[in-house]
Design a protein around this motif. Structure first.
Motif, PDB file in Angstrom:
ATOM      1  N   ASN A 216       0.813  -1.214   0.000  1.00 55.85           N
ATOM      2  CA  ASN A 216       0.000   0.000   0.000  1.00 55.85           C
ATOM      3  C   ASN A 216       0.848   1.268   0.000  1.00 55.85           C
ATOM      4  OD1 ASN A 216       1.005  -0.042   2.582  1.00 55.85           O
ATOM      5  ND2 ASN A 216      -1.000   0.017   3.616  1.00 55.85           N
ATOM      6  N   LYS A 217       2.095   1.141  -0.442  1.00 55.93           N
ATOM      7  CA  LYS A 217       2.967   2.315  -0.545  1.00 55.93           C
ATOM      8  C   LYS A 217       3.065   2.831  -1.978  1.00 55.93           C
ATOM      9  CE  LYS A 217       5.858   1.295   3.503  1.00 55.93           C
ATOM     10  NZ  LYS A 217       4.960   0.233   4.006  1.00 55.93           N
ATOM     11  N   VAL A 218       2.373   2.178  -2.920  1.00 54.53           N
ATOM     12  CA  VAL A 218       2.397   2.627  -4.312  1.00 54.53           C
ATOM     13  C   VAL A 218       1.406   3.774  -4.481  1.00 54.53           C
ATOM     14  CG1 VAL A 218       2.015   1.991  -6.714  1.00 54.53           C
ATOM     15  CG2 VAL A 218       3.018   0.326  -5.136  1.00 54.53           C
ATOM     16  N   ASP A 219       1.920   4.946  -4.811  1.00 54.16           N
ATOM     17  CA  ASP A 219       1.089   6.098  -5.140  1.00 54.16           C
ATOM     18  C   ASP A 219       1.403   6.465  -6.588  1.00 54.16           C
ATOM     19  OD1 ASP A 219       0.100   8.750  -5.583  1.00 54.16           O
ATOM     20  OD2 ASP A 219       0.026   9.083  -3.427  1.00 54.16           O
ATOM     21  N   GLN A 220       0.438   6.356  -7.456  1.00 56.08           N
ATOM     22  CA  GLN A 220       0.667   6.537  -8.886  1.00 56.08           C
ATOM     23  C   GLN A 220       0.802   7.998  -9.293  1.00 56.08           C
ATOM     24  OE1 GLN A 220      -2.674   4.221 -10.273  1.00 56.08           O
ATOM     25  NE2 GLN A 220      -1.592   2.279 -10.015  1.00 56.08           N
ATOM     26  N   CYS A 221       0.977   8.876  -8.314  1.00 56.54           N
ATOM     27  CA  CYS A 221       1.179  10.302  -8.596  1.00 56.54           C
ATOM     28  C   CYS A 221       2.513  10.832  -8.086  1.00 56.54           C
ATOM     29  CB  CYS A 221       0.054  11.130  -7.981  1.00 56.54           C
ATOM     30  SG  CYS A 221      -1.535  10.940  -8.805  1.00 56.54           S
ATOM     31  N   ASP A 222       3.358   9.978  -7.489  1.00 58.76           N
ATOM     32  CA  ASP A 222       4.565  10.502  -6.835  1.00 58.76           C
ATOM     33  C   ASP A 222       5.815  10.436  -7.702  1.00 58.76           C
ATOM     34  OD1 ASP A 222       5.260   7.822  -6.783  1.00 58.76           O
ATOM     35  OD2 ASP A 222       5.304   7.647  -4.591  1.00 58.76           O
ATOM     36  N   GLY A 223       5.668  10.116  -8.984  1.00 58.24           N
ATOM     37  CA  GLY A 223       6.821  10.064  -9.876  1.00 58.24           C
ATOM     38  C   GLY A 223       7.375   8.679 -10.084  1.00 58.24           C
ATOM     39  N   ASP A 224       6.833   7.685  -9.364  1.00 62.03           N
ATOM     40  CA  ASP A 224       7.234   6.291  -9.559  1.00 62.03           C
ATOM     41  C   ASP A 224       5.985   5.418  -9.479  1.00 62.03           C
ATOM     42  OD1 ASP A 224       8.421   3.845  -9.793  1.00 62.03           O
ATOM     43  OD2 ASP A 224       9.480   3.904  -7.880  1.00 62.03           O
ATOM     44  N   PRO A 225       5.247   5.299 -10.589  1.00 65.82           N
ATOM     45  CA  PRO A 225       3.987   4.553 -10.556  1.00 65.82           C
ATOM     46  C   PRO A 225       4.155   3.046 -10.668  1.00 65.82           C
ATOM     47  CG  PRO A 225       4.340   5.437 -12.743  1.00 65.82           C
ATOM     48  CD  PRO A 225       5.480   5.942 -11.895  1.00 65.82           C
ATOM     49  N   ARG A 226       5.378   2.551 -10.745  1.00 67.45           N
ATOM     50  CA  ARG A 226       5.590   1.114 -10.936  1.00 67.45           C
ATOM     51  C   ARG A 226       4.974   0.316  -9.792  1.00 67.45           C
ATOM     52  NH1 ARG A 226      12.009   1.345 -11.743  1.00 67.45           N
ATOM     53  NH2 ARG A 226      11.649   2.631  -9.885  1.00 67.45           N
ATOM     54  N   GLY A 227       4.169  -0.693 -10.161  1.00 65.63           N
ATOM     55  CA  GLY A 227       3.517  -1.520  -9.165  1.00 65.63           C
ATOM     56  C   GLY A 227       2.037  -1.646  -9.454  1.00 65.63           C
ATOM     57  N   VAL A 228       1.328  -2.319  -8.572  1.00 73.04           N
ATOM     58  CA  VAL A 228      -0.110  -2.489  -8.697  1.00 73.04           C
ATOM     59  C   VAL A 228      -0.778  -1.852  -7.484  1.00 73.04           C
ATOM     60  CG1 VAL A 228       0.006  -4.814  -7.656  1.00 73.04           C
ATOM     61  CG2 VAL A 228      -1.987  -4.151  -9.015  1.00 73.04           C
ATOM     62  N   ALA A 229      -1.814  -1.063  -7.743  1.00 71.51           N
ATOM     63  CA  ALA A 229      -2.418  -0.296  -6.653  1.00 71.51           C
ATOM     64  C   ALA A 229      -3.868   0.026  -6.964  1.00 71.51           C
ATOM     65  CB  ALA A 229      -1.635   0.996  -6.420  1.00 71.51           C
ATOM     66  N   ARG A 230      -4.616   0.347  -5.906  1.00 72.28           N
ATOM     67  CA  ARG A 230      -5.975   0.832  -6.097  1.00 72.28           C
ATOM     68  C   ARG A 230      -5.932   2.196  -6.779  1.00 72.28           C
ATOM     69  NH1 ARG A 230      -5.130  -3.653  -2.861  1.00 72.28           N
ATOM     70  NH2 ARG A 230      -7.109  -4.502  -2.105  1.00 72.28           N
ATOM     71  N   CYS A 231      -6.940   2.462  -7.588  1.00 72.48           N
ATOM     72  CA  CYS A 231      -6.940   3.689  -8.381  1.00 72.48           C
ATOM     73  C   CYS A 231      -7.458   4.882  -7.587  1.00 72.48           C
ATOM     74  CB  CYS A 231      -7.810   3.513  -9.617  1.00 72.48           C
ATOM     75  SG  CYS A 231      -7.182   2.324 -10.808  1.00 72.48           S
ATOM     76  N   MET A 232      -6.817   6.005  -7.825  1.00 70.29           N
ATOM     77  CA  MET A 232      -7.291   7.290  -7.354  1.00 70.29           C
ATOM     78  C   MET A 232      -8.014   7.959  -8.524  1.00 70.29           C
ATOM     79  SD  MET A 232      -4.910  10.047  -5.363  1.00 70.29           S
ATOM     80  CE  MET A 232      -5.614  11.236  -4.215  1.00 70.29           C
ATOM     81  N   TYR A 233      -9.006   8.789  -8.211  1.00 66.95           N
ATOM     82  CA  TYR A 233      -9.830   9.374  -9.263  1.00 66.95           C
ATOM     83  C   TYR A 233     -10.003  10.879  -9.053  1.00 66.95           C
ATOM     84  CZ  TYR A 233     -11.197   4.481  -9.796  1.00 66.95           C
ATOM     85  OH  TYR A 233     -11.173   3.125  -9.965  1.00 66.95           O
TER      86      TYR A 233
END
Length: 656
Positions: A216-233
Motif C-alpha cells: 500500500n505504498k504505491v502512489d501513482q502520482c509521486d513520480g514512480d507509478p511502478r507496481g499495482v495499486a488501487r486507483c485514485m480518481y
C-alpha cells in the motif's frame, strides 16, 4: 458564409455583474476581450479561471458543447461506460487502420468541461524522468519539479480514511495538492464486495510479475507509478455513511461552477457555438484580430460571427481538435491548406503530425453472485498495474527487445517521416532514442493493466491492457474547409511490430492473471476472448481483430524546437505568428506512463502563469534599484526575465 463582425467596444468589468455562461452570442456583442480561449475543456477552463483572477483581465471561452452541470452523466462516476455519451462526445472516427482494417472511435468531451466530464477519471502521473524529458527536448523549465508544482496547484486531494487505508489504498501526501480546484481521492464508501476481487487480483498480478510492488505504498502520482495499486480518481469522495455520494470533479465543476455568486464579471463562456478560425490583422508576423464562430448545427449553412481579441487566442481543443482549428485558421502545411483553398498564414508542416494514441486489448468474464451489491456511484476501474519490460519478458529478453529498438531507430524515424506522420528525422530519432532508454535504462512502466467491473443485470469483470509508450506515430488533418466536417484522423495503431508483439504478449498474460481459483470465484464464464483462442496464432488474430483505442491522444502540436518538428515553443507560442498559444495534450511531444488528465491540468496552470508573466504590469529590480509600475521592457530583456522566473519557480507575485 457571411461573417458578422462584432463591434469594438472593449469589455469593462462594470458592464456585467458576475460570471456569464450563455448560448446567446448577442451577450458578447460590442465587446473586445483580452483573451479568447477556444475550447472549454480541462485546460481551457483552468486557464480562463486563472487569468480572470485579475479583475482587469477579460476572457471569453468558446465551447461547442452545452452546460450540463445537472446531467448525471457528467456528475455520477458510476455511469462511466454505462451511460450513452453520444450526444456529448465528438466521436472522432479514424481512417481504416492498416492493422485490422477497421475504424476506431476516439471519444472526446463535447460539453462544458470537455473530456474531464466524461472520461474514466483515473488520476495518475508520469515518472520523474518522463517529465524531465520535456526539458531534455529543448523546453527549458518543463521538468518534474515544475510540473509537479503545477499539478499539485490544481489538485484538492482527499486523504484516505482508516477504512480505505485498511483496504490497501496507497497515498503519499507529499505528492498531492490540498487547496486546488480539482478534487481527487478514493471512492467512499469504498466499493465492496468488489474490493475482495481487487484483493485477489493484486495478489495474482504480483505472482505473475515477480518483483512488482504490491504493497500500500504505491502512489501513482509521486513520480514512480511502478507496481499495482488501487486507483485514485478525479472525484469528490462521498461520506462514509453513504448519505452523500461520490461526485465527478470536472474542470467545469472545479474551476467554473464552484465560483461564488457575483464572482468573475470579467469571464464570459459561450456554449453551443463552434470556434471556426482566427481572423488575422494585416501585420507581420500575423497576429489575431478576432475569432470566428457559429452556432453548432448540422445544417449546411450558418451565420458566422467574429468576436474581437486584444491580446491572445489560446487554443485548447484537444489533440484532435486543436490542429483542425489551426489549419482552418491558415496555420499548417501549405500543401494541405492550398488543397482546401485556405489562405496560408503560416506554413508550418508540423501541425497535425506526431499524433500518438495508445492501443489496448480487453478480456472479460461474467461476474459471479459474490459481486452482487449496491453500485455505489464509483468508476468501473478499481485498480491498475504499471509494469516494466523486464517484469513482462524477463531480463534477457527485455535486453534483446531494447537492443532491437536501438538498432532500428534511424530506419524507423525515416519511415515515420516518409509516411507523413512527422516532419523531422532528427527530432524523431531523438524521441525514439528517449523511448528506447525509458524501456531499458530508466525501467519505466511500458504497459498498464486496468482492472474493471461493469455493473448491470449481468455483471462483467475484466481488464484492459495497453502499451503506454508506443513507437508508432500518426497524423490528424482537416478533411474540408467546412468547420463542421470532422478531421481525418490516422493514428497508425500498432504499425510498429514491437508494439504489436508486446500487446499480443499482454493478451496472453491477462488470461493467466484471471486463472487462479481465488480469482475464478468472482469471474465465471470468459466471454472475451472466446474459449477457442488458445495458440499463439489465435492470440495474434484476436489482437488484430479486437484491439481498441485507449483514448489518450497527444503530440499533434508538439512542444519542440521548430527544426525538430515542433509546432509550439516552450512558452506554448505557435511558430510563425504572434498572439496564439496552444495549451492541451497536443503539446506533449512524447507518450508517457500515466493517464493524461493530471498532466493536462499542470500544463494549463503553467500556461496561465506564462501568459500572465508576459502581459501583467511588472515590478523589476535592475542593479539593485527597484522600478515600479507599468513600464516598457525591451523584448529580449523581458524574455530573459520571464525565463528566469519560470525556470526557478518564483511566485507570480514576487519580483525578479
Amino acid at each position: 458564409m457571411k461573417l458578422l463582425h462584432l463591434s469594438l467596444l472593449t469589455l469593462g468589468i462594470t458592464s456585467v455583474h458576475s460570471l456569464t455562461i450563455t448560448d446567446d452570442p448577442a451577450s458578447i456583442l460590442n465587446h473586445t476581450f483580452n483573451y479568447i480561449v477556444v475550447g472549454g475543456g480541462s485546460a481551457g477552463l483552468t486557464i480562463a479561471n486563472r487569468l480572470t483572477e485579475d479583475k482587469q483581465t477579460t476572457v471569453l471561452v468558446i465551447e461547442a458543447g452545452d452546460d450540463l452541470r445537472n446531467d448525471p452523466r457528467t456528475t455520477d462516476p458510476g455511469l462511466y461506460t454505462v451511460a450513452d455519451y453520444t450526444n456529448i462526445s465528438w466521436g472522432y472516427v479514424t481512417t481504416n487502420q492498416s492493422i485490422g482494417g477497421k475504424q476506431q472511435v476516439i471519444n472526446a468531451g463535447k460539453v462544458l468541461g470537455g473530456s474531464s466530464a466524461i472520461n474514466g477519471m483515473q488520476w495518475s502521473r508520469d515518472t520523474i524522468g518522463q517529465y524531465d524529458v520535456l526539458e531534455e527536448l529543448g523546453n527549458e523549465g518543463w521538468n518534474f519539479k515544475t510540473m509537479q508544482q503545477y499539478m499539485k496547484k490544481a489538485e484538492h486531494s482527499h486523504t484516505p480514511n482508516a477504512n480505505q487505508t485498511s483496504l490497501g489504498v496507497g497515498f503519499n501526501a507529499t505528492a498531492h495538492g490540498k487547496s486546488g480546484n480539482i478534487n481527487s481521492g478514493f471512492p467512499n464508501p469504498y466499493p465492496c464486495p468488489s474490493c475482495n476481487l481487487w484483493d485477489t487480483l493484486v495478489n495474482s498480478t504480483a505472482q505473475t510479475y515477480p518483483g512488482l510492488r504490491a504493497d500500500n505504498k504505491v502512489d501513482q502520482c509521486d513520480g514512480d507509478p511502478r507496481g499495482v495499486a488501487r486507483c485514485m480518481y478525479s472525484i469528490t469522495p462521498g461520506s462514509s455513511d453513504g448519505v452523500t455520494q461520490n461526485i465527478r470533479s470536472s474542470s467545469a465543476h472545479g474551476f467554473i461552477f464552484s465560483l461564488a455568486p457575483g464572482d468573475r464579471p470579467n469571464l464570459y463562456i459561450l456554449t453551443g457555438h463552434l470556434a471556426t478560425k482566427i481572423v488575422w490583422k494585416t501585420t507581420q508576423p500575423p497576429s489575431p484580430k478576432g475569432v470566428a464562430f457559429e452556432v453548432v448545427t448540422n445544417t449546411s449553412s450558418s451565420q458566422s460571427f467574429v468576436v474581437q481579441v486584444a491580446k491572445e487566442v489560446i487554443v485548447s481543443s484537444g489533440a484532435l481538435g486543436s490542429p483542425k482549428f489551426l489549419e482552418l485558421s491558415g496555420i499548417g502545411d501549405r500543401k494541405i491548406l492550398e488543397k482546401f483553398d485556405i489562405p496560408v498564414v503560416a506554413d508550418l508542416p508540423s501541425v497535425g503530425t506526431n499524433l500518438q494514441d495508445q492501443a489496448g486489448i480487453n478480456n472479460a468474464f461474467i461476474g459471479t453472485d459474490l459481486l452482487n451489491g449496491p453500485p455505489g456511484h464509483t468508476s468501473v476501474a478499481g485498480m491498475a498495474a504499471f509494469v516494466t519490460l523486464p517484469q513482462i519478458l524477463g531480463l534477457d529478453a527485455a535486453a534483446e527487445y531494447v537492443q532491437l529498438m536501438q538498432s532500428t531507430i534511424k530506419a524507423r524515424a525515416g519511415s515515420i517521416v516518409s509516411s507523413g506522420a512527422a516532419v523531422s528525422v532528427k527530432g524523431m530519432e531523438k524521441m525514439l532514442s528517449i523511448q528506447a532508454r525509458q524501456y531499458g535504462l530508466e525501467d519505466a512502466p511500458v504497459v498498464e493493466i486496468s482492472y474493471i467491473l461493469i455493473p448491470g443485470s449481468t455483471i462483467l469483470v475484466g481488464s484492459s491492457s495497453w502499451v503506454l509508450i508506443p513507437q508508432y506515430r500518426g497524423m490528424v488533418h482537416i478533411a474540408s474547409s467546412d468547420p463542421r466536417v470532422p478531421p481525418a484522423v490516422n493514428p497508425n495503431y500498432l504499425t510498429d511490430t514491437q508494439d504489436f508483439s508486446l500487446l499480443v504478449n499482454m493478451s496472453m498474460v491477462l488470461h493467466r492473471i484471471w486463472s487462479p481459483a481465488t480469482v475464478k470465484q468472482f469471474a465465471s464464464t470468459e466471454v472475451l476472448p472466446s474459449a477457442n483462442v488458445q495458440s499463439d496464432e489465435d492470440f495474434v488474430n484476436f489482437v488484430t481483430d479486437n484491439y481498441i483505442t485507449i483514448i489518450h491522444p497527444i503530440g499533434s502540436l508538439a512542444m519542440l524546437p521548430k527544426d525538430m518538428g515542433g509546432a509550439v515553443d516552450s512558452m506554448l507560442r505557435v511558430y510563425g505568428v504572434r498572439g496564439v498559444r496552444v495549451a492541451d495534450a497536443s503539446v506533449l511531444p512524447i507518450q508517457s506512463s500515466a493517464h493524461p488528465l493530471s498532466t493536462v491540468y499542470g500544463i494549463a496552470e503553467k500556461a496561465a502563469d506564462l501568459i500572465r508573466t508576459v502581459h501583467r504590469h511588472r515590478t523589476i529590480r535592475l542593479y539593485g534599484t527597484r522600478i515600479y509600475g507599468p513600464i516598457t521592457i525591451p523584448s529580449r530583456l523581458q524574455t530573459i526575465l520571464d525565463m528566469v522566473r519560470l525556470r526557478y519557480g518564483f511566485d507570480r507575485k514576487e519580483t525578479v
